[in-house]
Write an enzyme that holds these catalytic residues in place. Structure first.
Site, short mmCIF file in Angstrom:
data_model
loop_
_atom_site.label_atom_id
_atom_site.label_comp_id
_atom_site.label_asym_id
_atom_site.label_seq_id
_atom_site.Cartn_x
_atom_site.Cartn_y
_atom_site.Cartn_z
N GLY A 190 0.83 -1.20 0.00
CA GLY A 190 0.00 0.00 0.00
C GLY A 190 0.86 1.24 0.00
O GLY A 190 2.08 1.17 -0.05
N PRO A 197 -6.25 8.67 14.35
CA PRO A 197 -5.22 9.67 14.12
C PRO A 197 -3.79 9.22 14.44
O PRO A 197 -2.84 9.71 13.84
CB PRO A 197 -5.63 10.83 15.05
CG PRO A 197 -7.10 10.66 15.21
CD PRO A 197 -7.34 9.16 15.19
N GLU A 240 11.29 -7.34 0.55
CA GLU A 240 10.82 -8.70 0.26
C GLU A 240 9.32 -8.64 0.02
O GLU A 240 8.64 -7.75 0.55
CB GLU A 240 11.05 -9.64 1.46
CG GLU A 240 12.45 -10.04 1.74
CD GLU A 240 12.50 -11.01 2.93
OE1 GLU A 240 12.01 -12.16 2.78
OE2 GLU A 240 13.00 -10.62 3.98
#
Length: 136
Positions: free
Chosen positions: A40, A77, A107
């Site tokens: 991500g 947060p 990896e």
């Protein structure tokens, strides 16, 4: 007056395999350098969260994915030590490509997520995604 400070937008992607393992990357940079995490990253200006999710998986793991469904939005947060980052998370399936770590990953492999300590709040995200899969 400048623009108000707002949280930054990120994506995380859960890609399970047929053996119940999940695609993970070992982080190459801080925070959590050396720890396992979901593929991500940050959404670019002008990019949809869906496009960012597919791009980040490709950049970090070499795999092409198709998004299956939204898992959730994670907005605590303090979930990221770099600041207030909100993650839109997707469940996806691999559709092609060649598994190889690149970009921010040292990896990349399919692993049992319970066997390693995951960075950020990724253990909770994986748990939520796997719960959704069980309901099918």
């Amino acid at each position: 007056m400048g623009a108000p400070e707002t949280p930054r937008l990120t994506v995380d992607v859960i890609v399970p395999d047929e053996r119940g393992r999940v695609l993970l990357i070992r982080r190459k940079r801080p925070p959590f350098e050396g720890r396992w995490a979901l593929p991500g990253g940050f959404v670019d200006v002008g990019e949809t969260v869906e496009s960012a999710a597919v791009r980040e998986v490709r950049e970090e793991t070499g795999l092409e994915v198709e998004l299956v469904r939204l898992v959730g939005v994670y907005s605590e947060p303090d979930r990221d030590p770099r600041g207030h980052n909100v993650s839109v998370t997707y469940l996806a399936r691999a559709t092609g490509g060649e598994l190889a770590a690149a970009d921010d990953a040292s990896e990349a492999r399919f692993m049992d997520p319970a066997a390693v300590e995951l960075a950020f709040d990724h253990a909770a995200i994986v748990e939520d995604a796997l719960r959704l899969l069980e309901r099918r």
